[in-house]
Motif scaffolding. Structure first.
Motif, mmCIF file in Angstrom:
data_model
loop_
_atom_site.group_PDB
_atom_site.id
_atom_site.type_symbol
_atom_site.label_atom_id
_atom_site.label_comp_id
_atom_site.label_asym_id
_atom_site.label_seq_id
_atom_site.Cartn_x
_atom_site.Cartn_y
_atom_site.Cartn_z
ATOM 1 N N LEU A 30 123.733 -41.432 -15.913
ATOM 2 C CA LEU A 30 122.773 -41.461 -17.370
ATOM 3 C C LEU A 30 122.031 -40.331 -17.277
ATOM 4 O O LEU A 30 121.569 -39.843 -17.906
ATOM 5 C CB LEU A 30 121.872 -42.764 -16.727
ATOM 6 C CG LEU A 30 122.709 -43.668 -17.022
ATOM 7 C CD1 LEU A 30 121.396 -45.241 -17.107
ATOM 8 C CD2 LEU A 30 123.392 -43.745 -18.670
ATOM 9 N N ASP A 31 121.797 -38.888 -16.328
ATOM 10 C CA ASP A 31 120.856 -38.130 -16.566
ATOM 11 C C ASP A 31 121.760 -36.819 -17.495
ATOM 12 O O ASP A 31 121.517 -35.888 -18.323
ATOM 13 C CB ASP A 31 121.275 -37.139 -15.108
ATOM 14 C CG ASP A 31 120.372 -38.388 -14.326
ATOM 15 O OD1 ASP A 31 119.303 -39.462 -14.229
ATOM 16 O OD2 ASP A 31 120.545 -37.467 -13.399
ATOM 17 N N PHE A 34 121.054 -38.999 -21.421
ATOM 18 C CA PHE A 34 119.628 -39.001 -21.426
ATOM 19 C C PHE A 34 118.994 -37.111 -21.108
ATOM 20 O O PHE A 34 118.954 -36.291 -20.193
ATOM 21 C CB PHE A 34 118.568 -39.882 -20.754
ATOM 22 C CG PHE A 34 118.876 -41.544 -20.909
ATOM 23 C CD1 PHE A 34 118.765 -41.774 -22.551
ATOM 24 C CD2 PHE A 34 120.130 -42.056 -20.794
ATOM 25 C CE1 PHE A 34 118.880 -43.032 -22.946
ATOM 26 C CE2 PHE A 34 120.095 -43.299 -20.834
ATOM 27 C CZ PHE A 34 119.852 -44.112 -22.284
ATOM 28 N N PRO A 36 114.920 -35.672 -20.081
ATOM 29 C CA PRO A 36 113.955 -35.691 -18.737
ATOM 30 C C PRO A 36 113.407 -36.979 -18.965
ATOM 31 O O PRO A 36 112.926 -37.562 -18.953
ATOM 32 C CB PRO A 36 113.871 -34.761 -18.393
ATOM 33 C CG PRO A 36 114.979 -33.754 -18.570
ATOM 34 C CD PRO A 36 115.553 -33.918 -19.799
ATOM 35 N N ARG A 53 114.318 -40.317 -17.208
ATOM 36 C CA ARG A 53 115.738 -40.749 -16.490
ATOM 37 C C ARG A 53 115.759 -42.000 -15.705
ATOM 38 O O ARG A 53 116.176 -42.797 -15.110
ATOM 39 C CB ARG A 53 115.687 -39.769 -16.170
ATOM 40 C CG ARG A 53 116.887 -38.302 -17.460
ATOM 41 C CD ARG A 53 117.304 -37.067 -16.629
ATOM 42 N NE ARG A 53 117.936 -36.750 -17.638
ATOM 43 C CZ ARG A 53 117.962 -35.252 -17.709
ATOM 44 N NH1 ARG A 53 117.754 -34.481 -16.470
ATOM 45 N NH2 ARG A 53 118.582 -34.818 -18.240
ATOM 46 N N ARG A 57 117.145 -45.147 -15.723
ATOM 47 C CA ARG A 57 118.233 -45.622 -14.686
ATOM 48 C C ARG A 57 117.533 -46.703 -13.532
ATOM 49 O O ARG A 57 118.717 -48.151 -13.206
ATOM 50 C CB ARG A 57 118.739 -44.501 -13.671
ATOM 51 C CG ARG A 57 119.680 -44.852 -13.038
ATOM 52 C CD ARG A 57 120.166 -43.688 -11.718
ATOM 53 N NE ARG A 57 119.357 -41.707 -12.211
ATOM 54 C CZ ARG A 57 118.614 -41.440 -11.790
ATOM 55 N NH1 ARG A 57 117.211 -41.317 -11.805
ATOM 56 N NH2 ARG A 57 118.575 -40.297 -12.788
ATOM 57 N N ARG A 119 122.010 -35.560 -26.031
ATOM 58 C CA ARG A 119 121.526 -36.220 -25.417
ATOM 59 C C ARG A 119 120.545 -36.734 -26.004
ATOM 60 O O ARG A 119 119.978 -36.727 -27.108
ATOM 61 C CB ARG A 119 121.047 -35.290 -23.644
ATOM 62 C CG ARG A 119 121.795 -34.664 -23.256
ATOM 63 C CD ARG A 119 121.190 -34.559 -21.571
ATOM 64 N NE ARG A 119 121.586 -34.035 -20.464
ATOM 65 C CZ ARG A 119 122.339 -33.029 -21.188
ATOM 66 N NH1 ARG A 119 122.429 -31.646 -22.260
ATOM 67 N NH2 ARG A 119 123.596 -32.769 -20.208
#
Length: 136
Positions: A30-31, A34, A36, A53, A57, A119
């Motif tokens: 997911l980093d 998306f 930060p 994030r 998560r 993102r």
């Protein structure tokens, strides 16, 4: 303003990567989906708003542990508008649930370039109401 075809394809890929990562339980990915400072707003579903994030998560992992998370996500009807550095996207999502139901949601997304890639910086989920006959 329209987004060029290469960016449009990358934006579609970002949405698909999100669904694929969550369905497979690969929450560390997911980093790459998306920003930060992303915000994931599921308040219309009663699940709250998740920030950053780490928060997103943790929410995804918690839903998976609960046994109530969708088994599979499908993204469709993707409409992209924007500029070279930012885009808004409206799409629909279908989810296969553990109890056998198929649920539908609307996605309202904001994407921006981050470290050279598109993102998600904001996603708002809105349930699509079920027809009255289907609710019984």
């Amino acid at each position: 303003m329209t987004v060029n075809p290469d960016d449009r394809l990358q934006i579609h890929e970002t949405l698909a990567r999100l669904a694929d990562a969550v369905d497979a339980g690969r929450f560390d990915e997911l980093d790459e989906v998306f920003t930060p400072d992303a915000v994931y707003d599921m308040s219309a579903t009663g699940l709250g708003v998740f920030r950053g994030r780490d928060g997103i998560r943790a929410a995804a992992a918690g839903m998976a542990r609960s046994g109530r998370a969708p088994l599979a996500h499908f993204v469709t009807n993707v409409v992209v508008t924007g500029t070279d550095d930012g885009a808004t996207v409206r799409s629909k999502g279908l989810m296969l649930m553990p109890d056998g139901q198929t649920l539908a949601v609307g996605h309202d997304d904001v994407l921006r370039r981050d470290r050279g890639a598109w993102r998600l910086s904001r996603r708002t989920i809105t349930p699509v109401p079920r027809p009255v006959a289907a609710q019984g």
